[in-house]
Enzyme design. Structure first.
Site, PDB file in Angstrom:
ATOM      1  N   GLU A 109      42.463  57.323   8.147  1.00 44.21           N
ATOM      2  CA  GLU A 109      43.566  56.473   8.609  1.00 44.21           C
ATOM      3  C   GLU A 109      43.522  55.099   7.961  1.00 44.21           C
ATOM      4  O   GLU A 109      44.551  54.516   7.629  1.00 44.21           O
ATOM      5  CB  GLU A 109      43.538  56.340  10.139  1.00 44.21           C
ATOM      6  CG  GLU A 109      44.101  57.550  10.859  1.00 44.21           C
ATOM      7  CD  GLU A 109      45.546  57.839  10.455  1.00 44.21           C
ATOM      8  OE1 GLU A 109      46.334  56.900  10.274  1.00 44.21           O
ATOM      9  OE2 GLU A 109      45.878  59.026  10.287  1.00 44.21           O
ATOM     10  N   CYS A 167      67.807  65.662   4.516  1.00 41.96           N
ATOM     11  CA  CYS A 167      68.291  65.880   5.886  1.00 41.96           C
ATOM     12  C   CYS A 167      68.624  67.351   6.151  1.00 41.96           C
ATOM     13  O   CYS A 167      68.490  67.827   7.285  1.00 41.96           O
ATOM     14  CB  CYS A 167      69.510  65.023   6.164  1.00 41.96           C
ATOM     15  SG  CYS A 167      69.182  63.265   5.990  1.00 41.96           S
TER      16      CYS A 167
HETATM   17  S1  SF4 Z   1      65.513  62.002  10.782  1.00 34.67           S
HETATM   18 FE1  SF4 Z   1      67.695  61.858  10.306  1.00 34.67          FE
HETATM   19  S2  SF4 Z   1      67.772  60.692   8.407  1.00 34.67           S
HETATM   20 FE2  SF4 Z   1      65.680  61.412   8.623  1.00 34.67          FE
HETATM   21  S3  SF4 Z   1      65.653  63.344   7.473  1.00 34.67           S
HETATM   22 FE3  SF4 Z   1      66.074  63.833   9.635  1.00 34.67          FE
HETATM   23  S4  SF4 Z   1      68.298  63.920   9.708  1.00 34.67           S
HETATM   24 FE4  SF4 Z   1      67.786  62.833   7.842  1.00 34.67          FE
END
Ligand code: SF4
Length: 337
Positions: A35, A195
């Protein structure tokens, strides 16, 4: 279990990183070392450093009993050397006990361990319920909740910590901690987040609103000042290089480097060597957190070997590379070999 954690853990079971060297075995000591190494460095870079470090210092006693020079030598190239000095100091503080404390407040009191690092150590090694908020998690949560403003402002900091705590499950804490770090490092990346493969996209506000590229919002930029410093690479007839151990406090504390000063005349005057003619032989820029450093390096051959009077020692280039060296000094020596 809340749906965020459930989906994240299901994703982790398929795609998470479960073969990292500090996970086998996942002890307090090994997770602590990893860490701290990961605080400013990516996993890919840390892995070989971690393996060398724990091979030489397999437990806290071995680390506490080592010299700081040896610790810094193994850290050489990772940067942010205060991390290595803090590890060594913390090991010495815990030497009598033989292990790190397993209470959050006691861990937090050790040098180099902040709230997120203490949480990561306890959740990963002991499965305790402590949130983490490293850079990756901060980015995921900022996008997930469309958090406006500077993500490091104290208001957002408080908000993010409470969100991080709310989303934690009550079980599989070690996996959950690794999972949310992995999500930030491999899917919800700084640029071009993937995403489409994200397990929490259905609830992610930034994704649902088509605003992913807007978050996290940029931090207020501070100009990084530029400093210039003169360095003297002295070699002798056997091609050895003269290096000085730097003071423990200050930049590159405790590492070996070329002697330096405000100007080349200052350096040469202090060492009683002739001032070289002309401009520096090498100029390189090195970035620190709070400033940029232009290193101007003059290379001279000296006949007199009495550098020890000035706190310097001669090293062959091969021997020099086994010392704790600042990254630019290491690079220059490697280039000469
Ligand atoms: S948390 Fe939201 S912005 Fe991040 S990868 Fe997932 S869908 Fe995309």
């Amino acid at each position: 279990m809340n749906s965020f954690a459930a989906r994240l853990l299901a994703w982790f079971d398929l795609y998470g990183r479960r073969d990292l060297p500090w996970q086998h075995p996942r002890t307090l000591y090994r997770v602590w070392i990893s860490e701290v190494m990961l605080q400013q460095t990516q996993v890919r870079t840390v892995v070989p450093y971690f393996e060398r470090f724990v091979a030489r210092f397999p437990d806290l006693a071995a680390l506490a009993d080592a010299s700081i020079d040896e610790v810094l030598a193994l850290w050489s190239g990772l940067g942010y050397y205060s991390r290595a000095r803090n590890l060594h100091r913390a090991a010495q503080l815990c030497r009598q006990r033989g292990e790190l404390p397993d209470r959050f407040e006691h861990l937090l009191a050790l040098p180099g361990i902040g709230r997120s690092t203490a949480g990561a150590i306890l959740s990963q090694s002991l499965g305790r319920r402590h949130a983490i908020l490293d850079g990756n998690v901060r980015r995921v949560l900022t996008r997930f909740h469309c958090l406006d403003g500077d993500p490091r402002s104290s208001e957002n900091d408080t908000r993010l910590w409470s969100l991080a705590e709310e989303l934690m499950p009550n079980e599989r804490l070690a996996d959950y901690t690794q999972a949310i770090m992995d999500l930030g490092a491999t899917v919800c990346t700084r640029t071009a987040p993937a995403c489409g493969g994200c397990p929490v996209r259905d609830d992610c506000k930034a994704y649902q609103r088509g605003l992913v590229s807007k978050y996290p919002m940029p931090r207020a930029r501070r100009e990084r000042p530029l400093r210039t410093r003169a360095f003297l690479w002295m070699s002798d007839a056997q091609q050895r290089v003269a290096l000085a151990k730097r003071p423990a406090v200050g930049i590159w504390g405790g590492l070996f480097a070329f002697p330096d000063g405000d100007s080349i005349a200052d350096v040469c005057h202090a060492l009683r060597v002739e001032i070289p003619d002309g401009d520096a032989d090498v100029t390189m820029r090195h970035e620190f957190t709070h400033f940029s450093l232009d290193m101007q390096v003059w290379c001279v051959r000296v006949e007199c070997n009495a550098v020890e009077d000035h706190g310097l020692s001669w090293f062959t280039l091969e021997d020099a590379l086994s010392l704790g060296l600042p990254q630019p000094v290491r690079r220059m020596i490697e280039d000469r070999l």
